[in-house]
Design a protein around this motif. Structure first.
Motif, mmCIF file in Angstrom:
data_model
loop_
_atom_site.group_PDB
_atom_site.id
_atom_site.type_symbol
_atom_site.label_atom_id
_atom_site.label_comp_id
_atom_site.label_asym_id
_atom_site.label_seq_id
_atom_site.Cartn_x
_atom_site.Cartn_y
_atom_site.Cartn_z
ATOM 1 N N LEU A 161 -31.091 -13.194 -25.068
ATOM 2 C CA LEU A 161 -30.599 -11.929 -25.608
ATOM 3 C C LEU A 161 -31.649 -11.266 -26.492
ATOM 4 O O LEU A 161 -31.842 -10.046 -26.444
ATOM 5 N N THR A 162 -32.353 -12.074 -27.278
ATOM 6 C CA THR A 162 -33.409 -11.534 -28.136
ATOM 7 C C THR A 162 -34.529 -10.930 -27.299
ATOM 8 O O THR A 162 -35.036 -9.844 -27.611
ATOM 9 N N ALA A 163 -34.916 -11.623 -26.243
ATOM 10 C CA ALA A 163 -35.999 -11.125 -25.386
ATOM 11 C C ALA A 163 -35.608 -9.812 -24.714
ATOM 12 O O ALA A 163 -36.400 -8.866 -24.663
ATOM 13 N N VAL A 164 -34.385 -9.732 -24.188
ATOM 14 C CA VAL A 164 -33.937 -8.514 -23.505
ATOM 15 C C VAL A 164 -33.912 -7.338 -24.478
ATOM 16 O O VAL A 164 -34.413 -6.241 -24.181
ATOM 17 N N ARG A 165 -33.334 -7.548 -25.650
ATOM 18 C CA ARG A 165 -33.253 -6.452 -26.627
ATOM 19 C C ARG A 165 -34.647 -6.013 -27.058
ATOM 20 O O ARG A 165 -34.920 -4.815 -27.179
ATOM 21 N N TYR A 166 -35.536 -6.956 -27.286
ATOM 22 C CA TYR A 166 -36.897 -6.618 -27.705
ATOM 23 C C TYR A 166 -37.596 -5.780 -26.632
ATOM 24 O O TYR A 166 -38.222 -4.758 -26.927
ATOM 25 N N LEU A 167 -37.483 -6.191 -25.373
ATOM 26 C CA LEU A 167 -38.140 -5.455 -24.296
ATOM 27 C C LEU A 167 -37.511 -4.082 -24.097
ATOM 28 O O LEU A 167 -38.213 -3.108 -23.812
ATOM 29 N N LEU A 168 -36.196 -3.990 -24.243
ATOM 30 C CA LEU A 168 -35.531 -2.687 -24.151
ATOM 31 C C LEU A 168 -36.027 -1.735 -25.231
ATOM 32 O O LEU A 168 -36.190 -0.536 -24.999
ATOM 33 N N GLU A 169 -36.273 -2.261 -26.409
ATOM 34 C CA GLU A 169 -36.677 -1.405 -27.525
ATOM 35 C C GLU A 169 -38.158 -1.060 -27.500
ATOM 36 O O GLU A 169 -38.559 0.005 -27.955
ATOM 37 N N GLU A 170 -38.991 -1.934 -26.940
ATOM 38 C CA GLU A 170 -40.424 -1.787 -27.143
ATOM 39 C C GLU A 170 -41.240 -1.448 -25.894
ATOM 40 O O GLU A 170 -42.414 -1.089 -26.023
ATOM 41 N N ALA A 171 -40.693 -1.587 -24.703
ATOM 42 C CA ALA A 171 -41.467 -1.242 -23.509
ATOM 43 C C ALA A 171 -41.770 0.253 -23.489
ATOM 44 O O ALA A 171 -41.034 1.063 -24.064
ATOM 45 N N ASP A 172 -42.847 0.634 -22.822
ATOM 46 C CA ASP A 172 -43.217 2.051 -22.762
ATOM 47 C C ASP A 172 -42.146 2.873 -22.061
ATOM 48 O O ASP A 172 -41.791 3.963 -22.510
ATOM 49 N N VAL A 173 -41.650 2.374 -20.945
ATOM 50 C CA VAL A 173 -40.606 3.067 -20.183
ATOM 51 C C VAL A 173 -39.499 2.064 -19.878
ATOM 52 O O VAL A 173 -39.776 0.960 -19.418
ATOM 53 N N VAL A 174 -38.268 2.420 -20.168
ATOM 54 C CA VAL A 174 -37.122 1.622 -19.732
ATOM 55 C C VAL A 174 -36.491 2.339 -18.547
ATOM 56 O O VAL A 174 -36.012 3.467 -18.663
ATOM 57 N N TYR A 175 -36.547 1.678 -17.411
ATOM 58 C CA TYR A 175 -36.103 2.231 -16.137
ATOM 59 C C TYR A 175 -34.700 1.697 -15.877
ATOM 60 O O TYR A 175 -34.504 0.537 -15.544
ATOM 61 N N CYS A 176 -33.688 2.571 -16.045
ATOM 62 C CA CYS A 176 -32.279 2.188 -15.928
ATOM 63 C C CYS A 176 -31.743 2.572 -14.554
ATOM 64 O O CYS A 176 -32.085 3.617 -14.008
ATOM 65 N N SER A 177 -30.845 1.754 -14.066
ATOM 66 C CA SER A 177 -30.328 1.973 -12.723
ATOM 67 C C SER A 177 -29.358 3.135 -12.630
ATOM 68 O O SER A 177 -29.219 3.738 -11.570
ATOM 69 N N ASN A 178 -28.668 3.473 -13.717
ATOM 70 C CA ASN A 178 -27.730 4.594 -13.661
ATOM 71 C C ASN A 178 -27.430 5.094 -15.066
ATOM 72 O O ASN A 178 -27.711 4.412 -16.067
ATOM 73 N N GLU A 179 -26.853 6.276 -15.133
ATOM 74 C CA GLU A 179 -26.580 6.915 -16.413
ATOM 75 C C GLU A 179 -25.539 6.144 -17.213
ATOM 76 O O GLU A 179 -25.590 6.092 -18.444
ATOM 77 N N ARG A 180 -24.585 5.532 -16.515
ATOM 78 C CA ARG A 180 -23.549 4.774 -17.225
ATOM 79 C C ARG A 180 -24.158 3.627 -18.031
ATOM 80 O O ARG A 180 -23.726 3.336 -19.149
ATOM 81 N N LEU A 181 -25.183 2.998 -17.459
ATOM 82 C CA LEU A 181 -25.830 1.887 -18.145
ATOM 83 C C LEU A 181 -26.578 2.363 -19.387
ATOM 84 O O LEU A 181 -26.581 1.688 -20.421
ATOM 85 N N THR A 182 -27.197 3.535 -19.311
ATOM 86 C CA THR A 182 -27.898 4.049 -20.497
ATOM 87 C C THR A 182 -26.911 4.305 -21.636
ATOM 88 O O THR A 182 -27.214 4.051 -22.802
ATOM 89 N N GLN A 183 -25.733 4.829 -21.293
ATOM 90 C CA GLN A 183 -24.719 5.068 -22.317
ATOM 91 C C GLN A 183 -24.261 3.758 -22.950
ATOM 92 O O GLN A 183 -24.080 3.665 -24.171
ATOM 93 N N ARG A 184 -24.100 2.731 -22.128
ATOM 94 C CA ARG A 184 -23.692 1.431 -22.641
ATOM 95 C C ARG A 184 -24.761 0.858 -23.570
ATOM 96 O O ARG A 184 -24.459 0.332 -24.648
#
Length: 704
Positions: A161-184
């Motif tokens: 969980l720590t690794a996922v959150r860190y990468l979500l916050e710090e990667a240059d681009v977060v490529y999300c599969s759909n808009e619903r996921l970005t809202q979540r």
């Protein structure tokens, strides 16, 4: 070309992009990939999972075949095969770093990764100017128990969980599969922009629907028994009413006891790991109807329409749960949307009316070609890669020029209709060519020798009498992030990572020499804020000060105690989070404060300085970043006074060189001077004011 041959050809194209490093039995040799391709992707994942194959390998197959793109994989599965249970060991980290170096990547594509060394991965990319993409297609921060105990425990491990959150916050681009996921993700505190394209998975029409009487109903899934339960009663009734039909389960779903009465009419098909082989196997089954049931859970609300695309590709009519994720793709007769109690009607109509089933599949396949084509997904993936690549190179230029501002990590997708694939490739290639020579210079591996250090040797007390073996053991006992060199040139401690604290620390630090010259530290009490690993603590003690050394991280306190004791000094040292009033209240009143590299990590620097002023008798050495007026992007109020600041994102407790909280406030220099003057420190002598990589930084002597 037959369906099996077509997929075999596509799989060969994908495998051509993968270097021999995929052969984990031979990874110790660190084979270097062919660098001829203009776009060289290093794909980081837990394994070569379906998302990698679906969202990356399939759309890029033509680019791979043309030599425009090459891929290399670095996976947690590979690390495990080499190091077993020691995947977070120092040796594993060194192996991981070497693989990063040898990849010669122009972009790092991180797909759903939750394994070890996430922070080291991004640190390396930043040092080398390599852009990073974090690709996510599920709510990996909230994987539910319903999908299986093993998956639940795996994904919810605190380190993952720590690794996922860190990468979500710090990667240059977060490529999300759909808009619903970005809202979540936003609801979960991931405060950034995301790249969301018009599609995330794509396909081709592999075969037309089979005309005539429906013979086979199918369902594919992995550990989603709770989803299958939504449609199971209707499936049982259909099999009873249509005795000529069979039902097939494709994947890892146990046959429910309700199907026992149908004997060999229910067929369980094994998992096929390779995605292209899976599609070929699915096509060969010739399903007439495929079901996409979803339990109404928050996890399912943000999933993707992969099953609709896969069923449609092979000529299978779709029945899916209404009101979840399939409404758009199934609209206008491209799929049958079933209410929770309406599965019987859908299955009966499609099973008994071949013309209805044919029209539905034909409409769905037209939509597949128009809206979910591999060509469109290829353009989108190249756009994502291009954005990340340029972000990485902007950062590299920032580092070279010592500019204050980092490139934005929030990238907005561009209109897919405006993306020209050839132009995208050419722009990336041109940018890489302009900087390839410079990037190569910073990617050489750092030396981690045990001895032979000629510079900055220092008399090291009891360390001098340690044998080489004992000192090596000591260096491995604690997570050292810097080192000193004894009079024999031996290393006491360790480097942080390539490019970070990789030379011996200077003892005493020149700033402490200036502090002693100005204040005279002998027999004076000194509070050291942020003792890190005791290097500055030793220098303060060498000048005769009575030192109290505090740090917010227990591991740093332990390392300070060990280093100082072996150097022959015994300062008072304990854990103190200086942003907490109760911790500040436990600090002693002192003559001077050593305050180096800490203020710019605090979320409330004003309150901290006000509390500290009450403990400080004469003055302090202050070394900190500050904000220029151009950098200011926010303000906050303390005791009726507004303080403007630059909001700086911090990585929190687990990142050793970061602040303890989610952000820090960098004050304007004039505001900082004014605040200290109000607190009784009217003398503010700037010893150094320079522009560093992250921003402007001063060293100052402050006294009453």
């Amino acid at each position: 070309m037959g369906i099996h041959n077509a997929f075999a050809a596509l799989a060969r194209l994908a495998r051509k992009a993968v270097t021999p490093a995929l052969d984990v039995e031979d990874t110790a040799k660190f084979p270097l990939p062919n660098s001829a391709a203009s776009i060289r992707l290093l794909v980081i994942a837990n394994a070569v999972i379906p998302t990698v194959q679906l969202s990356l390998l399939s759309p890029l197959a033509d680019s791979i075949a043309a030599g425009e793109v090459s891929l290399e994989f670095l996976t947690e599965e590979q690390i495990k095969k080499v190091f077993g249970s020691n995947i977070r060991s120092h040796d594993a980290l060194q192996w991981f770093r070497q693989r990063l170096i040898n990849s010669k990547a122009t972009c790092i594509f991180i797909c759903r990764y939750s394994g070890p060394f996430a922070s080291e991965l991004l640190s390396y990319s930043r040092e080398c100017g390599i852009g990073t993409v974090y690709c996510i297609d599920d709510d990996l921060l909230n994987v539910p128990r319903e999908i299986g105990e093993a998956k639940f425990a795996y994904h919810n491990h605190p380190l993952r969980l720590t690794a996922v959150r860190y990468l979500l916050e710090e990667a240059d681009v977060v490529y999300c599969s759909n808009e619903r996921l970005t809202q979540r993700l936003g609801e979960l505190g991931i405060a950034r922009e995301f790249y969301v394209g018009s599609l995330f998975c794509a396909g081709r029409v592999l075969q037309a629907p089979r005309d005539g009487q429906a013979l086979t109903l199918g369902y594919m899934g992995f550990d989603h028994a709770h989803d299958f339960q939504v449609a199971l009663p209707a499936v049982v009734r259909l099999l009873r009413q249509q005795p000529h039909m069979k039902f097939e389960l494709f994947g890892r779903i146990a046959r429910p006891p309700q199907l026992a009465e149908f004997g060999d009419r229910v067929i369980e098909l094994p998992v096929v790991q390779n995605y292209e082989d899976f599609l070929a196997a699915l096509a060969a089954r010739r399903w007439d109807i495929g079901i996409c049931p979803l339990a109404r859970t928050r996890f399912n609300e943000v999933k993707n329409i992969n099953k609709w695309i896969e069923y449609t590709s092979v000529g299978t009519a779709v029945v899916a749960t209404r009101g979840m994720i399939y409404d758009s793709c199934c609209a206008e007769g491209c799929g049958w949307l079933a209410e929770d109690g309406g599965w019987d009607d859908a299955l009966q109509v499609l099973a008994t009316n071949p013309s209805v089933r044919m029209r539905q599949v034909q409409a769905a396949q037209r939509r597949l070609m128009q809206e979910y084509s591999l060509e469109a997904l290829r353009a989108q993936v190249l756009d994502v890669v291009g954005l990340a690549t340029r972000a990485g190179m902007v950062r590299y230029k920032v580092v070279e020029d010592d500019q204050a501002q980092s490139p934005p990590r929030a990238m907005k997708p561009r209109n897919q209709e405006s993306v020209n694939m050839d132009d995208t490739i050419q722009k990336i290639t041109d940018s890489i060519d302009r900087t390839s020579n410079v990037i190569g210079k910073v990617r050489e591996p750092a030396s981690v020798a045990f001895d032979g250090f000629d510079e900055h040797r220092v008399q090291s007390g009891y360390v001098e009498s340690l044998s080489d073996d004992d000192l090596k053991r000591l260096n491995e006992m604690l997570p050292w992030m810097c080192f000193t060199s004894d009079t024999k040139g031996r290393r006491f401690g360790n480097i942080a990572w390539k490019g970070k604290r990789e030379t011996p620390q200077v003892v005493p630090d020149p700033r402490i020499v200036q502090m002693n010259k100005a204040f005279g530290l002998k027999d004076r009490s000194v509070l050291e804020i942020g003792c890190f690993e005791g290097v500055h603590t030793i220098a303060l003690a060498q000048f005769g000060a009575e030192v109290t050394a505090v740090d917010s991280r227990i591991e740093n306190v332990v390392k300070t105690v060990v280093r100082c004791n072996l150097f022959g000094y015994k300062p008072t040292s304990f854990v103190s989070d200086i942003e907490k009033a109760e911790d500040m209240a436990r600090l002693p009143r002192v003559d001077f404060v050593h305050h180096v590299g800490v203020l710019y990590h605090l979320k409330d620097p004003v309150i901290h300085l006000k509390r500290l002023a009450a403990l400080t008798g004469r003055g302090f050495l202050l070394d900190t970043h500050y904000a220029t007026p151009e950098m200011v992007n926010n303000k906050y109020e303390v005791d009726g006074h507004d303080y403007r600041y630059f909001h700086y994102r911090e990585k929190g407790r687990d990142e050793v060189f970061s602040g303890m909280y989610d952000h820090a406030k960098w004050l304007l220099l004039d505001d900082l001077k004014g605040l200290l003057a109000e607190l009784g420190f009217g003398s503010f002598q700037i010893l150094k004011d320079e522009q560093q990589r992250n921003g402007p930084r001063i060293t100052a002597l402050v006294c009453r």
